[in-house]
Write a protein that holds these residues in place. Sequence first.
Motif, PDB file in Angstrom:
ATOM      1  N   LEU A 195      -0.116 -12.177  -1.918  1.00 40.73           N
ATOM      2  CA  LEU A 195       0.078 -11.137  -0.907  1.00 40.73           C
ATOM      3  C   LEU A 195      -1.235 -10.441  -0.544  1.00 40.73           C
ATOM      4  O   LEU A 195      -1.543 -10.272   0.633  1.00 40.73           O
ATOM      5  N   VAL A 196      -1.999 -10.053  -1.549  1.00 44.45           N
ATOM      6  CA  VAL A 196      -3.223  -9.297  -1.263  1.00 44.45           C
ATOM      7  C   VAL A 196      -4.322 -10.187  -0.686  1.00 44.45           C
ATOM      8  O   VAL A 196      -5.264  -9.679  -0.074  1.00 44.45           O
ATOM      9  N   SER A 197      -4.176 -11.497  -0.827  1.00 41.54           N
ATOM     10  CA  SER A 197      -5.187 -12.417  -0.287  1.00 41.54           C
ATOM     11  C   SER A 197      -5.183 -12.455   1.238  1.00 41.54           C
ATOM     12  O   SER A 197      -6.174 -12.837   1.847  1.00 41.54           O
ATOM     13  N   HIS A 198      -4.081 -12.063   1.841  1.00 45.63           N
ATOM     14  CA  HIS A 198      -3.942 -12.174   3.288  1.00 45.63           C
ATOM     15  C   HIS A 198      -4.730 -11.106   4.048  1.00 45.63           C
ATOM     16  O   HIS A 198      -4.888 -11.214   5.264  1.00 45.63           O
ATOM     17  N   GLY A 199      -5.216 -10.084   3.349  1.00 39.68           N
ATOM     18  CA  GLY A 199      -6.034  -9.058   3.993  1.00 39.68           C
ATOM     19  C   GLY A 199      -5.277  -8.188   4.986  1.00 39.68           C
ATOM     20  O   GLY A 199      -5.884  -7.608   5.879  1.00 39.68           O
ATOM     21  N   LEU A 200      -3.976  -8.086   4.824  1.00 40.36           N
ATOM     22  CA  LEU A 200      -3.174  -7.266   5.728  1.00 40.36           C
ATOM     23  C   LEU A 200      -3.213  -5.802   5.296  1.00 40.36           C
ATOM     24  O   LEU A 200      -3.211  -5.497   4.101  1.00 40.36           O
ATOM     25  N   ASP A 201      -3.211  -4.910   6.270  1.00 45.89           N
ATOM     26  CA  ASP A 201      -3.274  -3.474   5.971  1.00 45.89           C
ATOM     27  C   ASP A 201      -2.100  -2.985   5.131  1.00 45.89           C
ATOM     28  O   ASP A 201      -2.226  -2.003   4.416  1.00 45.89           O
ATOM     29  N   ALA A 202      -0.973  -3.654   5.225  1.00 44.87           N
ATOM     30  CA  ALA A 202       0.218  -3.234   4.486  1.00 44.87           C
ATOM     31  C   ALA A 202       0.062  -3.412   2.972  1.00 44.87           C
ATOM     32  O   ALA A 202       0.783  -2.787   2.198  1.00 44.87           O
ATOM     33  N   PHE A 203      -0.906  -4.252   2.571  1.00 46.39           N
ATOM     34  CA  PHE A 203      -1.057  -4.553   1.143  1.00 46.39           C
ATOM     35  C   PHE A 203      -2.374  -4.009   0.600  1.00 46.39           C
ATOM     36  O   PHE A 203      -3.368  -3.898   1.310  1.00 46.39           O
ATOM     37  N   ARG A 204      -2.354  -3.722  -0.671  1.00 44.02           N
ATOM     38  CA  ARG A 204      -3.555  -3.266  -1.360  1.00 44.02           C
ATOM     39  C   ARG A 204      -4.571  -4.409  -1.395  1.00 44.02           C
ATOM     40  O   ARG A 204      -4.238  -5.560  -1.185  1.00 44.02           O
ATOM     41  N   SER A 205      -5.792  -4.078  -1.736  1.00 40.68           N
ATOM     42  CA  SER A 205      -6.820  -5.109  -1.867  1.00 40.68           C
ATOM     43  C   SER A 205      -6.747  -5.707  -3.278  1.00 40.68           C
ATOM     44  O   SER A 205      -6.201  -5.087  -4.198  1.00 40.68           O
ATOM     45  N   PRO A 206      -7.324  -6.891  -3.456  1.00 34.87           N
ATOM     46  CA  PRO A 206      -7.363  -7.469  -4.803  1.00 34.87           C
ATOM     47  C   PRO A 206      -8.050  -6.534  -5.804  1.00 34.87           C
ATOM     48  O   PRO A 206      -7.599  -6.413  -6.951  1.00 34.87           O
ATOM     49  N   ASP A 207      -9.118  -5.863  -5.387  1.00 36.83           N
ATOM     50  CA  ASP A 207      -9.821  -4.945  -6.299  1.00 36.83           C
ATOM     51  C   ASP A 207      -8.955  -3.758  -6.696  1.00 36.83           C
ATOM     52  O   ASP A 207      -9.001  -3.304  -7.846  1.00 36.83           O
ATOM     53  N   GLU A 208      -8.166  -3.243  -5.745  1.00 37.74           N
ATOM     54  CA  GLU A 208      -7.270  -2.125  -6.075  1.00 37.74           C
ATOM     55  C   GLU A 208      -6.253  -2.542  -7.134  1.00 37.74           C
ATOM     56  O   GLU A 208      -6.005  -1.796  -8.082  1.00 37.74           O
ATOM     57  N   ILE A 209      -5.668  -3.715  -6.951  1.00 38.28           N
ATOM     58  CA  ILE A 209      -4.679  -4.202  -7.922  1.00 38.28           C
ATOM     59  C   ILE A 209      -5.354  -4.460  -9.261  1.00 38.28           C
ATOM     60  O   ILE A 209      -4.858  -4.025 -10.310  1.00 38.28           O
ATOM     61  N   HIS A 210      -6.485  -5.140  -9.232  1.00 47.96           N
ATOM     62  CA  HIS A 210      -7.178  -5.471 -10.487  1.00 47.96           C
ATOM     63  C   HIS A 210      -7.494  -4.203 -11.277  1.00 47.96           C
ATOM     64  O   HIS A 210      -7.391  -4.188 -12.509  1.00 47.96           O
ATOM     65  N   GLY A 211      -7.858  -3.137 -10.593  1.00 51.46           N
ATOM     66  CA  GLY A 211      -8.171  -1.874 -11.262  1.00 51.46           C
ATOM     67  C   GLY A 211      -6.978  -1.225 -11.940  1.00 51.46           C
ATOM     68  O   GLY A 211      -7.146  -0.365 -12.809  1.00 51.46           O
ATOM     69  N   LEU A 212      -5.769  -1.621 -11.568  1.00 51.00           N
ATOM     70  CA  LEU A 212      -4.553  -1.051 -12.151  1.00 51.00           C
ATOM     71  C   LEU A 212      -3.973  -1.914 -13.274  1.00 51.00           C
ATOM     72  O   LEU A 212      -3.010  -1.504 -13.927  1.00 51.00           O
ATOM     73  N   ARG A 230       0.822  -1.209   0.000  1.00 53.16           N
ATOM     74  CA  ARG A 230       0.000   0.000   0.000  1.00 53.16           C
ATOM     75  C   ARG A 230       0.860   1.265   0.000  1.00 53.16           C
ATOM     76  O   ARG A 230       0.479   2.284  -0.562  1.00 53.16           O
ATOM     77  N   ASP A 231       2.034   1.204   0.611  1.00 52.48           N
ATOM     78  CA  ASP A 231       2.898   2.381   0.686  1.00 52.48           C
ATOM     79  C   ASP A 231       3.770   2.564  -0.558  1.00 52.48           C
ATOM     80  O   ASP A 231       4.550   3.500  -0.637  1.00 52.48           O
ATOM     81  N   GLN A 232       3.634   1.696  -1.529  1.00 47.73           N
ATOM     82  CA  GLN A 232       4.414   1.803  -2.763  1.00 47.73           C
ATOM     83  C   GLN A 232       3.705   2.749  -3.721  1.00 47.73           C
ATOM     84  O   GLN A 232       2.588   2.471  -4.164  1.00 47.73           O
ATOM     85  N   LEU A 233       4.349   3.828  -4.048  1.00 51.47           N
ATOM     86  CA  LEU A 233       3.723   4.826  -4.918  1.00 51.47           C
ATOM     87  C   LEU A 233       3.797   4.460  -6.398  1.00 51.47           C
ATOM     88  O   LEU A 233       3.127   5.079  -7.211  1.00 51.47           O
ATOM     89  N   THR A 234       4.598   3.470  -6.738  1.00 47.52           N
ATOM     90  CA  THR A 234       4.791   3.131  -8.151  1.00 47.52           C
ATOM     91  C   THR A 234       4.117   1.824  -8.560  1.00 47.52           C
ATOM     92  O   THR A 234       4.487   1.232  -9.566  1.00 47.52           O
ATOM     93  N   THR A 235       3.117   1.400  -7.823  1.00 47.97           N
ATOM     94  CA  THR A 235       2.426   0.158  -8.177  1.00 47.97           C
ATOM     95  C   THR A 235       1.915   0.199  -9.616  1.00 47.97           C
ATOM     96  O   THR A 235       2.082  -0.755 -10.371  1.00 47.97           O
ATOM     97  N   ALA A 236       1.305   1.309 -10.007  1.00 46.55           N
ATOM     98  CA  ALA A 236       0.782   1.425 -11.376  1.00 46.55           C
ATOM     99  C   ALA A 236       1.912   1.337 -12.397  1.00 46.55           C
ATOM    100  O   ALA A 236       1.747   0.710 -13.453  1.00 46.55           O
TER     101      ALA A 236
END
Length: 191
Positions: free
Chosen positions: A81-98, A46-52
């Motif tokens: 990673l996103v399956s674990h539901g941890l706050d440190a990671f984006r959600s599956p929907d956030e990733i899918h949208g990118l 989630r703190d990675q600004l360059t995911t996109a």
Amino acid sequence: MRMPWRRRSAGRFGPLLVAAGIKPGSVDESAELTVSREVAWRAARRDQLTTADILRVVEGMLRDERECEFVVSVLEGIQNLVSHGLDAFRSPDEIHGLLGPRAAVCWDGLTGFWSAVADWCALTGLQLESSAPLLTVENEELRMLLLTANRTLATGEKLGLAQAVRYEKAGGSPLPGYSHFALALERMGQG
């Protein structure tokens, strides 16, 4: 006069490493599993600004058929990673949208594969363990290894490479061009 050592190639993964904020040459690019794990870890955070940017490079890599297996391993790591539901990671929907269109097809294929593995485990009565112990690991490198290699189901149980290999060996359909059995052999140094 040109100094030949000053114009080094960034390597096959140079653009991907740069997008992920990893200095080319700081990781062994011949160790594809290490590269895919490092990139997935950064892309999912989630703190990675360059995911996109990372996912744009991943999309571009899918134009080269020779890179598909590597890209699938990156996307699988992100999904895990996103399956674990941890706050440190984006959600599956956030990733899918990118995701670009090619990466979205791979993402959906991975989702379908892992759903089939979970269904097969339930059908055969294969007992799954809780993912809770994975989530308490504090060593950063071990945590990265475990969280990218396993996924947490909605039930709180974990699925990983062992279940995928058993599913494939029992006749379950692997992803086209991507075998978890071959991946397991590679991780054991026999691939």
